[in-house]
Design an enzyme around this catalytic site. Sequence first.
Site, PDB file in Angstrom:
ATOM      1  N   GLU B  24      15.437  21.566  80.017  1.00 28.94           N
ATOM      2  CA  GLU B  24      16.715  20.957  79.224  1.00 28.94           C
ATOM      3  C   GLU B  24      16.208  21.157  77.886  1.00 28.94           C
ATOM      4  O   GLU B  24      15.919  20.387  77.353  1.00 28.94           O
ATOM      5  CB  GLU B  24      17.111  19.632  79.508  1.00 28.94           C
ATOM      6  CG  GLU B  24      17.482  19.514  81.346  1.00 28.94           C
ATOM      7  CD  GLU B  24      17.878  18.414  81.871  1.00 28.94           C
ATOM      8  OE1 GLU B  24      18.088  17.312  81.083  1.00 28.94           O
ATOM      9  OE2 GLU B  24      17.821  18.307  83.088  1.00 28.94           O
ATOM     10  N   THR B 166      14.973   5.098  84.699  1.00 32.59           N
ATOM     11  CA  THR B 166      14.902   6.034  83.782  1.00 32.59           C
ATOM     12  C   THR B 166      13.779   5.603  82.974  1.00 32.59           C
ATOM     13  O   THR B 166      13.385   4.886  82.706  1.00 32.59           O
ATOM     14  CB  THR B 166      16.078   5.964  82.893  1.00 32.59           C
ATOM     15  OG1 THR B 166      16.452   4.843  82.463  1.00 32.59           O
ATOM     16  CG2 THR B 166      17.460   6.384  84.044  1.00 32.59           C
ATOM     17  N   GLU B 178      23.762  13.343  77.452  1.00 28.55           N
ATOM     18  CA  GLU B 178      23.770  14.278  78.371  1.00 28.55           C
ATOM     19  C   GLU B 178      25.076  15.312  77.753  1.00 28.55           C
ATOM     20  O   GLU B 178      25.935  14.961  77.455  1.00 28.55           O
ATOM     21  CB  GLU B 178      24.105  13.715  79.607  1.00 28.55           C
ATOM     22  CG  GLU B 178      24.147  14.974  80.728  1.00 28.55           C
ATOM     23  CD  GLU B 178      22.818  14.997  81.519  1.00 28.55           C
ATOM     24  OE1 GLU B 178      22.452  15.847  81.772  1.00 28.55           O
ATOM     25  OE2 GLU B 178      22.473  13.751  81.876  1.00 28.55           O
TER      26      GLU B 178
END
EC number: 3.5.1.15
Lengths: 323, 313
Positions: B24, B166, B178
């Site tokens: 990512e 997380t 995100e």
Amino acid sequence: MCALPTPWEPLRRVAVTGGTHGNELGGVYLVRHWLQAPGELQRPSFSATPILANPAATAVCRRYVDQDLNRTFTNTFLTSKAAPDDPYEVTRAQELNQQLGPKGSDQAFDFILDLHNTTANMGTSFILEATRNLFPEATFSMHLCRYLQLQSPELTYSILEYQAPGETNGLPSVAKNGICLEMGPQPQGVLRADIFSRMRALVASTLDFIELFNRGTAFPAFDVEVYRILDSVDFPRTEDGHLAGTVHPQLQDRDFEPLLPGAPIFKLFNGKDVLYDGDSTVYPVFINEAAYYEKSVAFLKSRKLTVSVPALPALTAAPTLAP
Amino acid sequence: MTSCHVAKEPIKKVAIFGGTHGNELTGVFLVKHWLTNGAEIQRTGLEVKPFITNPRAVEKCTRYIDCDLNRVFNLENLGKRMSENLPYEVRRAQEINHLFGPKNSEDGYDIIFDLHNTTSNMGCTLILEDSRNDFLIQMFHYIKTSLAPLPCYIYLIDHPSLKYATTRSIAKYPVGIEVGPQPQGVLRADILDQMRKMIKHALDFIYDFNEGKEFPPCAIEVYKIIEKVDYPRNESGEIEAVIHPNLQDQDWKPLHPGDPVFVSLDGKMIPLGGDCTVYPVFVNEAAYYEKKEAFAKTIKLTLSAKSICSSFH
């Protein structure tokens, strides 16, 4: 490398390959489906064989295990003596060459349609790999592209010509004729229903075209635009080789649109623009393809030209239907 | 003397994590850029530390090496005896907990922003783990207002069985950022710009807060997860249907019981079912095929926050 003549016999041995890159899911899911339900691939005069080209990469949803399978079909790799520590894709390429080739021989399959996806905004594209001239090597494939375009005149299909420096190395080059169908944009590891169903319809139409040819149809000469790939442009990088920026917003998603000298191509992380410094208009393709970062390619430049495709003559003998 | 309802300690230590998932790329490259040129993320009186959480996954441009780093920050994993046999990400989680935590203590970082991308069409999304956190609700309200007209959605994962441990949860105030859609392994300039703006507004909020600004009571619309929906699969576990074209790219839009959600490989349409309207998110996220999640159902709620100000003023 001798030029391959246009086919003068019906095409009997046809393969449709998916998962040549294991994370390009259109082909993976289509092949898996056909392995269970092959009826869709049958025509009166032949049946196409579905093949999952890179099963190990597909199992882990990666492009490849050791090396890019779609660059491994060179004479050197195909004829090297098999060794236990060979890269997985070399062993696999040799297996596929046994099954679909041998490359360059008369026993090779008549046609391979190789299914791919790209993260680039390339819509529906056909990629032909040629050693020198497009013709007569690619005559059959060019007529296939024309037939597919005429089936859907409202859609834009693009033809890319890639001239291999030296010898061809892609999977379609194992057969007497072959082509890559490249559809995007689709992320790696994602299956989009719209791309999946369009890819499936294109495979069906491809087999219809082969059936028409096998039944003795002649196809007249025509002119068509193709994009001849020139060279690649890498991302801007720092001194230690890391990315210093990425594709500029004005270039992103603009595959096949003209890129003029002086237009912005990259945006650096510090906010500055990098401009295209070539001296003529080019047509960029594979803009921001995920798999090409490691190949140092941000986009490929191409030249748009019109080619005259010779007629594809009808088979003279009446084809016998497959038993 | 202020009229502020809730006085909070000023914020001192902030971290910005990138590369929790190595493919990512926006977070990876923003953090790498800020590690060499951090001017943009500095604010007077605040320590802001950019950090790559999963360097081995970043190196290989893959989501993880052994297991998902963003699922292992529970006390059991963090407390395991360090050993070579532990998955790489568990060992890494312990290191990160040591540097930025420990989790649930007073010594940890105040705020951690964890930067992520998704292949889903979710736009700019802020992820909230606690529905009663006035400070974060105020921050999210500020970011959303500052970004307008660019939409910014708030995803609430405060659910007893669906919430997960997380990387950012070791901080007092964990913030998930995100942005999508972006393919794995691709860096898009427009997405980078959006994420950069989100961080800028977040840091501006913290600075204003520390300077004594009072934030009046506010309310935000959030989307709270209620259920995850898997792909239809056959007996061998293979996916038999894909996200329907009508649902593809329609994250955050209302989905009704009769609406199509899947289409099978032989063309059959499968509707949502049930009896209420939901708001789908993470529709067709690449990394969730293996987690058996085709999309998540959410319901829309309004969360309120009392006025807040820094206790230092």
